[in-house]
Design a protein around this motif. Structure first.
Motif, mmCIF file in Angstrom:
data_model
loop_
_atom_site.group_PDB
_atom_site.id
_atom_site.type_symbol
_atom_site.label_atom_id
_atom_site.label_comp_id
_atom_site.label_asym_id
_atom_site.label_seq_id
_atom_site.Cartn_x
_atom_site.Cartn_y
_atom_site.Cartn_z
ATOM 1 N N LEU A 35 75.711 -9.430 68.886
ATOM 2 C CA LEU A 35 76.628 -9.748 69.983
ATOM 3 C C LEU A 35 76.733 -11.256 70.184
ATOM 4 O O LEU A 35 77.833 -11.799 70.366
ATOM 5 C CB LEU A 35 76.160 -9.071 71.270
ATOM 6 N N ALA A 36 75.588 -11.928 70.134
ATOM 7 C CA ALA A 36 75.593 -13.384 70.294
ATOM 8 C C ALA A 36 76.335 -14.049 69.139
ATOM 9 O O ALA A 36 77.070 -15.025 69.331
ATOM 10 C CB ALA A 36 74.155 -13.900 70.378
ATOM 11 N N ASP A 37 76.143 -13.515 67.931
ATOM 12 C CA ASP A 37 76.823 -14.071 66.764
ATOM 13 C C ASP A 37 78.331 -13.928 66.899
ATOM 14 O O ASP A 37 79.097 -14.827 66.522
ATOM 15 C CB ASP A 37 76.319 -13.352 65.502
ATOM 16 N N ALA A 38 78.774 -12.803 67.445
ATOM 17 C CA ALA A 38 80.210 -12.587 67.654
ATOM 18 C C ALA A 38 80.749 -13.366 68.850
ATOM 19 O O ALA A 38 81.960 -13.591 68.950
ATOM 20 C CB ALA A 38 80.486 -11.098 67.859
ATOM 21 N N GLY A 39 79.860 -13.738 69.759
ATOM 22 C CA GLY A 39 80.281 -14.446 70.963
ATOM 23 C C GLY A 39 80.891 -13.540 72.012
ATOM 24 O O GLY A 39 81.791 -13.940 72.758
ATOM 25 N N ILE A 40 80.389 -12.293 72.078
ATOM 26 C CA ILE A 40 80.909 -11.345 73.062
ATOM 27 C C ILE A 40 79.736 -10.738 73.837
ATOM 28 O O ILE A 40 78.575 -10.899 73.449
ATOM 29 C CB ILE A 40 81.744 -10.228 72.416
ATOM 30 N N SER A 41 80.068 -10.004 74.886
ATOM 31 C CA SER A 41 79.045 -9.308 75.664
ATOM 32 C C SER A 41 79.102 -7.820 75.375
ATOM 33 O O SER A 41 80.124 -7.298 74.897
ATOM 34 C CB SER A 41 79.251 -9.546 77.160
ATOM 35 N N TYR A 42 78.020 -7.125 75.695
ATOM 36 C CA TYR A 42 77.989 -5.676 75.485
ATOM 37 C C TYR A 42 79.042 -4.969 76.329
ATOM 38 O O TYR A 42 79.520 -3.893 75.961
ATOM 39 C CB TYR A 42 76.590 -5.144 75.810
ATOM 40 N N ASN A 43 79.435 -5.563 77.452
ATOM 41 C CA ASN A 43 80.450 -4.953 78.312
ATOM 42 C C ASN A 43 81.793 -4.802 77.607
ATOM 43 O O ASN A 43 82.640 -4.003 78.035
ATOM 44 C CB ASN A 43 80.646 -5.787 79.578
ATOM 45 N N GLU A 44 82.019 -5.559 76.537
ATOM 46 C CA GLU A 44 83.276 -5.487 75.800
ATOM 47 C C GLU A 44 83.257 -4.417 74.701
ATOM 48 O O GLU A 44 84.290 -4.123 74.103
ATOM 49 C CB GLU A 44 83.598 -6.851 75.188
ATOM 50 N N VAL A 225 79.063 -6.090 64.698
ATOM 51 C CA VAL A 225 80.168 -5.950 65.646
ATOM 52 C C VAL A 225 81.458 -5.892 64.848
ATOM 53 O O VAL A 225 81.766 -6.812 64.078
ATOM 54 C CB VAL A 225 80.217 -7.131 66.626
ATOM 55 N N VAL A 226 82.199 -4.796 64.999
ATOM 56 C CA VAL A 226 83.451 -4.599 64.270
ATOM 57 C C VAL A 226 84.606 -4.648 65.268
ATOM 58 O O VAL A 226 84.591 -3.934 66.280
ATOM 59 C CB VAL A 226 83.449 -3.255 63.513
ATOM 60 N N VAL A 227 85.602 -5.497 64.977
ATOM 61 C CA VAL A 227 86.695 -5.708 65.930
ATOM 62 C C VAL A 227 88.042 -5.620 65.227
ATOM 63 O O VAL A 227 88.150 -5.762 64.011
ATOM 64 C CB VAL A 227 86.577 -7.082 66.630
ATOM 65 N N SER A 228 89.068 -5.406 66.033
ATOM 66 C CA SER A 228 90.439 -5.418 65.526
ATOM 67 C C SER A 228 90.956 -6.852 65.490
ATOM 68 O O SER A 228 90.408 -7.764 66.118
ATOM 69 C CB SER A 228 91.329 -4.579 66.433
ATOM 70 N N GLU A 229 92.049 -7.024 64.774
ATOM 71 C CA GLU A 229 92.675 -8.344 64.685
ATOM 72 C C GLU A 229 93.164 -8.804 66.053
ATOM 73 O O GLU A 229 93.004 -9.973 66.427
ATOM 74 C CB GLU A 229 93.829 -8.283 63.686
ATOM 75 N N ARG A 230 93.737 -7.868 66.844
ATOM 76 C CA ARG A 230 94.258 -8.262 68.149
ATOM 77 C C ARG A 230 93.138 -8.666 69.098
ATOM 78 O O ARG A 230 93.288 -9.589 69.908
ATOM 79 C CB ARG A 230 95.109 -7.140 68.741
#
Length: 395
Positions: A35-44, A225-230
């Motif tokens: 999560l820290a590497d992605a720069g996001i929080s678990y809430n997202e 952490v896997v995310v979409s482009e948007r």
């Protein structure tokens, strides 16, 4: 919709009992790092597939709760040694299908000391999900008192030697390479280099495999952490790695028809998974720079070279001896040290492979960096069975 790995994390892989920690402690460390590497929080995070083999049902929730209590769906995943890649595949599918924009894939294992029993549960062979696989082995090679997994892969090694003239030194060269690579990996369970002579001189586990050619039992966790482009655009995320293609194949009739341990340990599954992944990606093995593959035993690395199309059948021993699969060669295979030297906590292995490739494709692998790496391939396989091949590319 494309899926990207935005962050990865893992613990050091360690001999069981090295640290007084629980599996949820491992997940807190690895998941928090991702999560820290992605720069996001678990809430997202919208959904969480969690892979493991040895803990009871809903252990995934117990582990994920260390990162937050947000009520998101948690899926408990078990696919034997291919569990980590299966969790990653579910995360990718959730994002690619448009159902989620941010998914956290977790994998962990807290194992017992000593060799595995008949299956991931260490239980009775007759009741094991892999009883059919071991039955093929026993019909051809008998059944000994040594660890069953070493027996079935040892049988595959002897068949490869008989069929193709592969030598014990070539098998040992796989282990020597991977032990050498792990020297520079701070996450590896073993960080000592061993040459071919030392590998051959180690105690025999099951002929022709010595201890230094066998992956150990390990504790550890990994996450992605896997995310979409948007989502990435909306959050301004950088350092993305695209999951270009992924394929899972389970056993077919080919696994059992020949009565060969080479087939029953999964070479046909791996070959078909690679074919599907290449076709979906529009890429081939010649486009790949760095490979993390499932070297649970040295022979499986040789079998996988052939399955991935790195060489024709029977030429994998010569390939590793030529230096083609290490630094300065055509590919660098298992720069992490692989399962043999990095360690093999079953549920974490596939995600640890992904973490290594992400670091390689970002140019963040330190002394083990593969120069100019742009495309990576991960291969994760489990008896019973499943083979997962993943192609990753620097975005």
């Amino acid at each position: 919709m494309k899926a990207y790995v935005a962050g990865v994390g893992m613990t050091r892989f360690e001999k069981p009992g090295t640290r007084e920690w629980q599996y949820w402690d491992m997940v807190r460390e690895a998941g928090g790092a991702a999560l820290a590497d992605a720069g996001i929080s678990y809430n997202e995070v919208e959904q969480v597939p969690v892979g493991y083999c040895f803990q009871p049902s809903t252990a995934g929730q117990r582990a994920a709760y260390e990162l937050g209590l947000t009520g998101v769906p948690v899926y408990n995943v078990n696919n034997n040694c291919a569990t980590g890649a299966t969790a990653l595949m579910l995360a990718r599918q959730l994002v690619e299908g448009g159902g989620c924009d941010c998914v956290l894939a977790l994998g962990f294992e807290k194992m017992r000391k000593g060799a595995l029993g008949a299956g991931a549960d260490g239980g009775d062979l007759a009741a094991s999900p892999v009883a059919r696989h071991y039955g093929i082995m026993a019909a051809r090679h008998g059944f000994a008192a040594t660890p069953p997994t070493a027996q079935i892969f040892g049988g595959a090694a002897r068949e490869h030697m008989e069929r193709h003239g592969t030598t014990e030194a070539q098998l040992a060269a796989v282990a020597a390479k991977n032990h050498r690579h792990s020297v520079h990996n701070p996450y590896a369970q073993f960080r000592d280099a061993h040459d071919v002579d030392a590998v051959l001189a180690a105690p025999t586990v099951h002929r022709p495999l010595t201890r230094l050619q066998c992956s150990p039992t390990s504790d550890g966790a990994a996450a992605a952490v896997v995310v979409s482009e948007r989502f990435a655009e909306r959050r301004g995320l950088g350092g993305l790695t695209e999951i270009v293609a992924q394929a899972m194949v389970t056993d077919t009739a080919e696994s059992f028809a020949s009565g060969s341990c080479i087939d029953v340990v999964g070479q046909p599954m791996s070959r078909e998974a690679a074919r599907q992944a290449y076709e979906r990606a529009g890429l081939g093995i010649d486009d790949v720079d760095v490979v993390e593959l499932h070297d649970c035993f040295s022979v499986n690395e040789l079998l996988t070279y052939e399955a991935l199309g790195m060489c024709p059948a029977g030429e994998s021993g010569a390939l590793v001896e030529s230096g083609a699969t290490t630094y300065g060669g055509r590919w660098v295979v298992n720069p992490s040290g692989g399962l043999i030297s990095k360690g093999h906590p079953l549920g974490a292995t596939g995600l640890a492979q992904a973490a290594e490739l992400v670091w390689q494709l970002r140019g963040e692998a330190g002394e083990r960096q593969v120069p100019g790496a742009r495309v990576g391939l991960a291969h994760n396989i489990g008896l019973g069975g499943a083979a997962v091949v993943t192609l990753l590319r620097a975005a």
